[in-house]
Design a protein around this motif. Structure first.
Motif, PDB file in Angstrom:
ATOM      1  N   ALA A 335       0.710  -1.174   0.099  1.00 13.11           N
ATOM      2  CA  ALA A 335      -0.116  -0.029  -0.201  1.00 13.11           C
ATOM      3  C   ALA A 335       0.640   1.441   0.164  1.00 13.11           C
ATOM      4  N   LEU A 336       2.070   1.100   0.384  1.00 15.28           N
ATOM      5  CA  LEU A 336       2.944   2.397   0.490  1.00 15.28           C
ATOM      6  C   LEU A 336       3.910   2.553  -0.756  1.00 15.28           C
ATOM      7  N   ARG A 337       3.661   1.490  -1.736  1.00 11.18           N
ATOM      8  CA  ARG A 337       4.499   1.853  -3.029  1.00 11.18           C
ATOM      9  C   ARG A 337       3.852   2.884  -3.650  1.00 11.18           C
ATOM     10  N   GLY A 338       4.816   3.806  -4.226  1.00 13.36           N
ATOM     11  CA  GLY A 338       4.349   4.981  -4.803  1.00 13.36           C
ATOM     12  C   GLY A 338       3.909   6.025  -3.791  1.00 13.36           C
ATOM     13  N   SER A 339       4.112   5.850  -2.525  1.00 13.16           N
ATOM     14  CA  SER A 339       3.792   7.122  -1.601  1.00 13.16           C
ATOM     15  C   SER A 339       4.983   8.073  -1.637  1.00 13.16           C
ATOM     16  N   GLY A 340       5.983   7.839  -2.053  1.00 12.22           N
ATOM     17  CA  GLY A 340       7.335   8.714  -1.957  1.00 12.22           C
ATOM     18  C   GLY A 340       8.128   8.453  -0.836  1.00 12.22           C
ATOM     19  N   ILE A 341       7.932   7.551   0.056  1.00  9.71           N
ATOM     20  CA  ILE A 341       8.982   7.164   1.059  1.00  9.71           C
ATOM     21  C   ILE A 341      10.149   6.019   0.416  1.00  9.71           C
ATOM     22  N   GLU A 342      11.171   5.926   1.109  1.00  8.25           N
ATOM     23  CA  GLU A 342      12.044   5.263   0.605  1.00  8.25           C
ATOM     24  C   GLU A 342      12.233   3.956   1.252  1.00  8.25           C
ATOM     25  N   PHE A 343      11.911   3.880   2.572  1.00  2.74           N
ATOM     26  CA  PHE A 343      11.885   2.610   3.317  1.00  2.74           C
ATOM     27  C   PHE A 343      10.721   2.768   4.448  1.00  2.74           C
ATOM     28  N   LEU A 344      10.739   1.314   5.025  1.00  2.22           N
ATOM     29  CA  LEU A 344       9.828   1.250   6.407  1.00  2.22           C
ATOM     30  C   LEU A 344      10.519   0.279   7.208  1.00  2.22           C
ATOM     31  N   ILE A 345      10.505   0.673   8.491  1.00  2.00           N
ATOM     32  CA  ILE A 345      11.150  -0.127   9.447  1.00  2.00           C
ATOM     33  C   ILE A 345      10.110  -0.524  10.534  1.00  2.00           C
ATOM     34  N   THR A 346       9.921  -1.695  10.805  1.00  2.25           N
ATOM     35  CA  THR A 346       8.695  -2.079  11.849  1.00  2.25           C
ATOM     36  C   THR A 346       9.176  -3.353  12.535  1.00  2.25           C
ATOM     37  N   GLY A 347       8.765  -3.548  13.682  1.00  4.04           N
ATOM     38  CA  GLY A 347       8.647  -4.770  14.556  1.00  4.04           C
ATOM     39  C   GLY A 347       7.691  -5.552  14.006  1.00  4.04           C
ATOM     40  N   VAL A 348       7.800  -6.952  13.839  1.00  3.51           N
ATOM     41  CA  VAL A 348       6.843  -7.855  13.365  1.00  3.51           C
ATOM     42  C   VAL A 348       7.086  -9.267  14.395  1.00  3.51           C
ATOM     43  N   LEU A 349       5.746  -9.488  14.540  1.00 10.79           N
ATOM     44  CA  LEU A 349       5.685 -10.893  15.596  1.00 10.79           C
ATOM     45  C   LEU A 349       5.183 -11.998  14.296  1.00 10.79           C
ATOM     46  N   GLU A 350       5.948 -12.880  14.498  1.00  7.97           N
ATOM     47  CA  GLU A 350       5.607 -14.081  13.226  1.00  7.97           C
ATOM     48  C   GLU A 350       5.707 -15.514  13.828  1.00  7.97           C
ATOM     49  N   HIS A 351       4.946 -16.243  13.596  1.00  6.89           N
ATOM     50  CA  HIS A 351       4.910 -17.799  13.924  1.00  6.89           C
ATOM     51  C   HIS A 351       5.644 -18.348  13.019  1.00  6.89           C
ATOM     52  N   ASP A 352       6.574 -19.246  13.174  1.00  7.31           N
ATOM     53  CA  ASP A 352       7.287 -20.076  12.173  1.00  7.31           C
ATOM     54  C   ASP A 352       6.551 -21.607  12.170  1.00  7.31           C
ATOM     55  N   GLU A 353       6.101 -22.035  11.183  1.00  8.01           N
ATOM     56  CA  GLU A 353       5.097 -23.004  11.052  1.00  8.01           C
ATOM     57  C   GLU A 353       6.032 -24.405  11.286  1.00  8.01           C
ATOM     58  N   ASP A 354       7.227 -24.256  10.726  1.00  8.75           N
ATOM     59  CA  ASP A 354       8.339 -25.243  10.773  1.00  8.75           C
ATOM     60  C   ASP A 354       8.546 -25.707  12.232  1.00  8.75           C
ATOM     61  N   SER A 355       9.036 -24.798  12.846  1.00  9.33           N
ATOM     62  CA  SER A 355       9.444 -24.975  14.233  1.00  9.33           C
ATOM     63  C   SER A 355       8.438 -24.845  15.459  1.00  9.33           C
ATOM     64  N   GLY A 356       7.555 -24.264  15.215  1.00 12.64           N
ATOM     65  CA  GLY A 356       6.252 -23.942  15.811  1.00 12.64           C
ATOM     66  C   GLY A 356       6.583 -22.835  17.065  1.00 12.64           C
ATOM     67  N   ARG A 357       7.720 -22.392  16.918  1.00 12.90           N
ATOM     68  CA  ARG A 357       8.315 -21.041  17.637  1.00 12.90           C
ATOM     69  C   ARG A 357       7.889 -19.849  17.050  1.00 12.90           C
ATOM     70  N   TRP A 358       7.579 -18.798  18.102  1.00 12.42           N
ATOM     71  CA  TRP A 358       7.279 -17.247  17.361  1.00 12.42           C
ATOM     72  C   TRP A 358       8.649 -16.650  17.664  1.00 12.42           C
ATOM     73  N   LEU A 359       8.697 -15.908  16.514  1.00 12.28           N
ATOM     74  CA  LEU A 359       9.724 -15.116  16.167  1.00 12.28           C
ATOM     75  C   LEU A 359       9.631 -13.677  16.140  1.00 12.28           C
ATOM     76  N   ASN A 360      10.181 -12.986  16.978  1.00 15.57           N
ATOM     77  CA  ASN A 360      10.209 -11.492  17.200  1.00 15.57           C
ATOM     78  C   ASN A 360      11.262 -10.753  16.148  1.00 15.57           C
ATOM     79  N   GLN A 361      10.975 -10.146  15.214  1.00 16.02           N
ATOM     80  CA  GLN A 361      11.514  -9.766  14.078  1.00 16.02           C
ATOM     81  C   GLN A 361      11.432  -8.278  13.892  1.00 16.02           C
ATOM     82  N   ALA A 362      12.505  -7.690  13.127  1.00 20.28           N
ATOM     83  CA  ALA A 362      12.520  -6.352  12.458  1.00 20.28           C
ATOM     84  C   ALA A 362      12.529  -6.523  10.847  1.00 20.28           C
ATOM     85  N   TYR A 363      11.642  -5.814  10.290  1.00 17.75           N
ATOM     86  CA  TYR A 363      11.772  -5.665   8.978  1.00 17.75           C
ATOM     87  C   TYR A 363      12.290  -4.369   8.494  1.00 17.75           C
ATOM     88  N   THR A 364      13.332  -4.347   7.834  1.00 20.47           N
ATOM     89  CA  THR A 364      13.832  -2.971   7.203  1.00 20.47           C
ATOM     90  C   THR A 364      13.849  -3.181   5.708  1.00 20.47           C
TER      91      THR A 364
END
Length: 577
Positions: A335-364
């Motif tokens: 949704a932000l493509r074409g908005s004029g910004i260069e980058f997004l940095i955000t924290g993401v909580l993701e569940h890894d289906e392979d290991s069954g563990r939760w991942l506290n991640q950063a997306y840059t």
């Protein structure tokens, strides 16, 4: 260990006279490599000699002799001249070849512990190290500070542009994890460098352009070339839109995932907690989409921030730790493509289906680049009793327990650095990773990124609290600028508890972020009813010298605070305000 032992360990295929003259696979046929032949790829020389210098501790002898400065000026001129003559990918200058041959033939049997007592071998090591560093100027960047990139820096650009399946001669086998060609990344990693520390006396103080890092098995560090000339239009300003989402965290968002248990040996296995991102639920009970988040909150904030900056869009948008999940993040990016910004940095909580563990991640994520792999948090958050009270948490029926560890996987430790502007790099950290020395801090101190962004789910970002203290350490050495950002929800919870317990005459401010640079630290405040803050920064030239007094001719950059403006725009997409 001897000097020759280090060389053999780091160059298992032997030094190669023609690193770009034949495919790497052909080197495996060499049975008895001639170690007196100097590698022709500068980062390989840097890795080998730097490891010897570092392990021997002889870098403490690199400073000029105050009783004979003319001799040191002769050394500096020789380094400059030899580096300038090293312009061939297939061969080294005669002076470099002689220095390397002397290191192997004359000093190869010397034990590392004896190097500190032998000035002649120190002189050989320092000269080789300095020349390899000087000739590597521009490696890992897509534009030259002065003039065109040299052939070595251009070869790195070519390698960075290749697809994974392509195997031409210019490919660096471990890119983007290391600049080396012959030294394996599971031994030593070499990356480009942004800042040379002027504090202390370490191997980090001895180079301008290359950084010596721990091996890949300790930390999977990377150098991502994401700079684009169009970004910023050559402007020295950097504008960051801080969005401290979520603004409210429902009480049942923290859950007990594993109770405390006593063990037979008298110890106790700690309790663990997980996060249920209730703040991503909409009023109708559905999951918040990235498209809706952009439409309702982020895009209006971007437009309002641009109006505040004479029409200039923010360069980047930053959200705190665990703000989103993977699906919302991917939708938000689209949704932000074409908005004029260069980058997004955000924290993401993701569940890894392979290991069954939760991942506290950063997306840059950079809009013009392929989506890079997210990085996982390196260290678990431990909530103690007082902190649980300050956030109003009551998820454990055990009345005697007062400690809970974050239930996430911390096994995959990556640390990508992003070259996103001319001579400017950034790295993202997640909460506890800012405070712990291992494994990230040594790598950050070696590379010296201009900007460190720390994503938190924490209380107010006051200078007296732990994020401010640890940010001050990086601002002092190597000289990074540090931005710590937390969500408005935890700031409000902490402030409300403080008001209840301390009963102050004036309620505390909503300090949702903190900017720390050398010699200064600034509270970033979110007044009600603002939903974001536009942070404006300035990039200025910074002059640096190494321990042996080599100048970088002010090629480095330093980011400094200019202003902050609260942005009132958009609506908060939750049912809890």
């Amino acid at each position: 260990m001897r000097i020759l032992d280090v060389i053999r360990q780091l160059l298992p295929a032997g030094p190669v006279a023609e690193p770009f003259g034949e495919p790497l696979d052909s080197f495996s046929a060499r049975v008895s490599p001639t170690y007196q032949t100097c590698p022709t790829w500068p980062p390989d020389v840097f890795a080998v000699v730097g490891t010897i210098i570092d392990h021997s501790g002889c870098y403490t002898q690199a400073s000029p002799d105050r009783t004979d400065l003319p001799a040191h000026e002769t050394y500096l001129q020789a380094v400059h001249d030899i580096a300038a003559s090293w312009d061939n990918l297939l061969a080294v200058p005669a002076e470099v070849a002689e220095l390397w041959a002397s290191l192997v033939a004359v000093y190869g049997e010397m034990a590392l512990e004896d190097i500190r007592n032998i000035p002649d071998v120190q002189a050989t090591l320092f000269m080789l190290f300095a020349i390899a560093d000087e000739v590597s100027q521009g490696m890992g960047w897509d534009t030259a500070t002065d003039g065109e990139l040299n052939d070595f820096a251009t070869a790195v650009l070519i390698s960075a542009a290749l697809e994974p399946g392509q195997k031409p001669l210019y490919r660096l086998p471990d890119w983007p994890n290391s600049l080396c060609r012959m030294v394996p990344a599971d031994q030593v990693v070499v990356l480009p460098k942004s800042i040379t520390t002027d504090k202390g006396c370490t191997i980090r103080s001895l180079s301008h352009n290359l950084a010596l890092l721990p091996c890949r098995t300790v930390l999977d560090s990377e150098w991502r070339l994401v700079s684009r000339d169009a970004h910023g239009g050559g402007s020295s300003a950097l504008r960051l839109l801080l969005v401290p989402f979520p603004y409210v965290i429902p009480p049942d968002s923290f859950v007990l995932s594993s109770a405390r248990r006593k063990m037979k040996n008298g110890t106790t296995h700690a309790a663990f907690f997980g996060l249920d991102q209730k703040w991503l639920e909409t009023k109708d009970g559905k999951r918040l989409t990235g498209e809706a988040l952009a439409k309702e909150l982020i895009l209006p904030l971007i437009e309002a921030a641009a109006a505040q900056a004479d029409g200039q869009k923010p360069n980047g948008v930053v959200l705190p730790e665990c703000a989103l999940d993977e699906d919302t993040t991917i939708g938000l990016i689209d949704a932000l493509r074409g908005s004029g910004i260069e980058f997004l940095i955000t924290g993401v909580l993701e569940h890894d289906e392979d290991s069954g563990r939760w991942l506290n991640q950063a997306y840059t994520l950079f809009m013009d680049s392929q989506v890079a792999k997210p990085q996982n948090k390196h260290h678990r958050w431990r909530i103690d009793g007082p902190q649980a009270k300050s956030y109003g948490l009551d998820f454990d029926p055990d009345p005697d327990n007062a400690q809970w560890w974050e239930d996430i996987d911390v096994s995959m430790r990556r640390l990508p650095f992003y070259a996103f502007r001319k001579d400017t790099s950034l790295v993202t950290l997640i909460c506890e990773d800012l405070a712990r020395m291992e494994p990230a801090m040594n790598a950050i101190r070696a590379v010296g990124p201009n900007l460190v962004v720390a994503l938190l789910m924490d209380g107010p970002q006051l200078g007296s609290r732990w994020p401010g203290r640890y940010a001050g350490v990086l601002a002092d050495e190597p000289g990074c600028a540090v931005l710590s950002l937390t969500c408005a929800a935890t700031v409000d919870l902490s402030n409300a508890y403080y008001v209840t317990t301390a009963n102050p005459e004036t309620p505390p401010e909503r300090v949702i972020a903190r900017w720390t640079q050398a010699g200064a630290s600034i509270d970033i405040v979110l007044p009600d009813p603002a939903n974001g803050v536009l942070l404006t920064l300035q990039s200025n030239p910074r002059h640096q010298t190494t321990l042996d007094n080599r100048s970088d001719q002010s090629h480095a950059r330093a980011l400094s605070f200019v202003s902050q403006h609260a942005i009132v725009a958009g609506t908060r997409p939750d049912n809890w305000t």
